[in-house]
Scaffold this motif. Structure first.
Motif, PDB file in Angstrom:
ATOM      1  N   TYR A   1       0.523   4.186  -2.518  1.00 31.43           N
ATOM      2  CA  TYR A   1      -0.859   4.634  -2.446  1.00 31.43           C
ATOM      3  C   TYR A   1      -1.331   5.624  -1.830  1.00 31.43           C
ATOM      4  O   TYR A   1      -1.877   6.606  -1.620  1.00 31.43           O
TER       5      TYR A   1
ATOM      6  N   LYS B   1      -9.066  -0.350   1.001  1.00 30.27           N
ATOM      7  CA  LYS B   1      -7.372   0.924   0.736  1.00 30.27           C
ATOM      8  C   LYS B   1      -7.865  -0.010  -0.924  1.00 30.27           C
ATOM      9  O   LYS B   1      -7.109   1.153  -1.521  1.00 30.27           O
TER      10      LYS B   1
ATOM     11  N   LEU C   1      -6.875   5.636  -7.571  1.00 27.78           N
ATOM     12  CA  LEU C   1      -5.158   5.816  -8.306  1.00 27.78           C
ATOM     13  C   LEU C   1      -4.161   5.226  -9.188  1.00 27.78           C
ATOM     14  O   LEU C   1      -4.183   6.143  -9.914  1.00 27.78           O
ATOM     15  N   GLN C   2      -4.213   4.032  -9.168  1.00 24.26           N
ATOM     16  CA  GLN C   2      -4.039   3.418 -10.374  1.00 24.26           C
ATOM     17  C   GLN C   2      -4.554   4.004 -11.759  1.00 24.26           C
ATOM     18  O   GLN C   2      -3.164   3.973 -12.601  1.00 24.26           O
TER      19      GLN C   2
ATOM     20  N   ARG D   1      -3.339   8.021 -12.731  1.00 24.08           N
ATOM     21  CA  ARG D   1      -2.084   7.505 -12.820  1.00 24.08           C
ATOM     22  C   ARG D   1      -1.951   7.017 -14.662  1.00 24.08           C
ATOM     23  O   ARG D   1      -1.277   8.135 -14.856  1.00 24.08           O
TER      24      ARG D   1
ATOM     25  N   ALA E   1      -6.759   2.613  -3.927  1.00 24.02           N
ATOM     26  CA  ALA E   1      -5.780   1.661  -5.186  1.00 24.02           C
ATOM     27  C   ALA E   1      -5.819   1.875  -6.254  1.00 24.02           C
ATOM     28  O   ALA E   1      -5.111   2.305  -6.899  1.00 24.02           O
ATOM     29  N   THR E   2      -6.425   1.216  -6.475  1.00 23.03           N
ATOM     30  CA  THR E   2      -7.454   0.634  -8.182  1.00 23.03           C
ATOM     31  C   THR E   2      -7.527   2.187  -8.671  1.00 23.03           C
ATOM     32  O   THR E   2      -7.400   2.423  -9.976  1.00 23.03           O
TER      33      THR E   2
ATOM     34  N   TRP F   1       0.844  -1.186   0.010  1.00 19.63           N
ATOM     35  CA  TRP F   1       0.297  -0.202  -0.235  1.00 19.63           C
ATOM     36  C   TRP F   1       0.800   1.411  -0.251  1.00 19.63           C
ATOM     37  O   TRP F   1       0.489   2.931  -0.570  1.00 19.63           O
TER      38      TRP F   1
END
Length: 300
Positions: free
Chosen positions: A45, A59, A66-67, A70, A63-64, A42
């Motif tokens: 992130y 989480k 934010l990915q 990006r 995280a997915t 983690w």
């Protein structure tokens, strides 16, 4: 004129290797029973303090999301659409256990606030500072298709130019037992959980694939035969090069309410890597049928 909708990035955390396409070369195999996600580090992130304040589902959803932000280069989408069959099950259980044990008067509000279904989309919006349209769909097996359909229609009509569409579900020992007792999970099933995120855009720039269609079909015909005929009509009508049905991607990701979202991420990867140019993803886990038609962008 209808605006086309494209997928610029897709990401998943599941029982396969997370946040990458490496798993597609050598997917992991599972036998029956309960299996949790293979969670990533983690650290890239969020910081340790943020991590301690969030449950596993939060989480994974963040995280997915934010990915794909990006990877797509879209830092603040116009809208967020979220699908979840059961929402934040772990926090719901914690809240109910405390209420049974301690009564209603001394309960802190945190667990209740973090147990509602729309907590997931709200958390993502707060972290990426998105103040636009935000809607959560909890429609059992077709929760993902409901969220994706909303995003697809709004981009197609020109209401928005970008959207973050996701589907997120978790499973605990308690919810696993309840799903077994309700007959949604069979003893031979690979019971799982997962998080999928897609970044949609009206621009073809950097597009991995185009969303040709998203539909949800009601199945008024009673019995398995009526549903089978309906599925055959759908497949024949689209004439896709490759058809992914529920059992196909359940073999990869197990059975959970967000598994069709994970299948969509896999479909995007197959088209982006040149394996197929026209994929039809069919979700027939429940009484209704969800459909996502992906194809290679023109000119790519």
């Amino acid at each position: 004129m209808r605006q086309k909708a494209y997928i610029r990035a897709a990401s998943q955390i599941s029982i396969q290797k997370p946040l990458c396409d490496d798993w597609m070369r050598e997917p992991m195999e599972y036998s029956q029973g309960l299996h949790h996600c293979l969670d990533p580090d983690w650290g890239p992130y969020f910081n340790p303090i943020q991590s301690r304040r969030m449950g596993n589902l939060m989480k994974r959803a963040l995280a997915t999301s934010l990915q794909v932000m990006r990877d797509s280069g879209i830092g603040n989408p116009d809208a967020i659409m979220t699908g979840t069959g059961l929402g934040c099950v772990e926090n719901t259980e914690i809240f109910l256990e405390k209420m049974c044990r301690e009564g209603e008067e001394m309960l802190p509000p945190t667990q209740f606030m973090q147990s509602t279904h729309n907590t997931i989309g709200s958390l993502v919006a707060i972290n990426i500072h998105c103040t636009g349209y935000n809607c959560t769909y909890s429609q059992d097996e077709i929760s993902f298709e409901s969220a994706l359909l909303d995003a697809f229609l709004q981009i197609s009509s020109g209401e928005i130019e970008s959207a973050l569409a996701g589907s997120h579900d978790e499973i605990t020992d308690t919810s696993y037992r309840f799903l077994r007792e309700s007959l949604w999970l069979d003893e031979k099933d690979v019971a799982s959980e997962g998080s999928a995120a897609l970044m949609l855009s009206s621009s073809q720039e950097k597009a991995l694939c185009e969303i040709a269609d998203v539909r949800i079909f009601r199945t008024p015909a009673k019995g398995a035969n009526g549903k089978a005929r309906r599925l055959d009509e759908i497949v024949d009508g689209y004439g896709a090069e490759y058809v992914m049905r529920s059992q196909d991607y359940m073999n990869l990701f197990g059975k959970n309410f967000s598994v069709s979202g994970l299948a969509c991420v896999a479909g995007v990867g197959l088209i982006a890597n040149g394996k197929y140019s026209n994929i039809l993803i069919i979700n027939d886990l429940g009484a209704d049928i969800g459909l996502v038609h992906l194809k290679k962008p023109c000119g790519n």
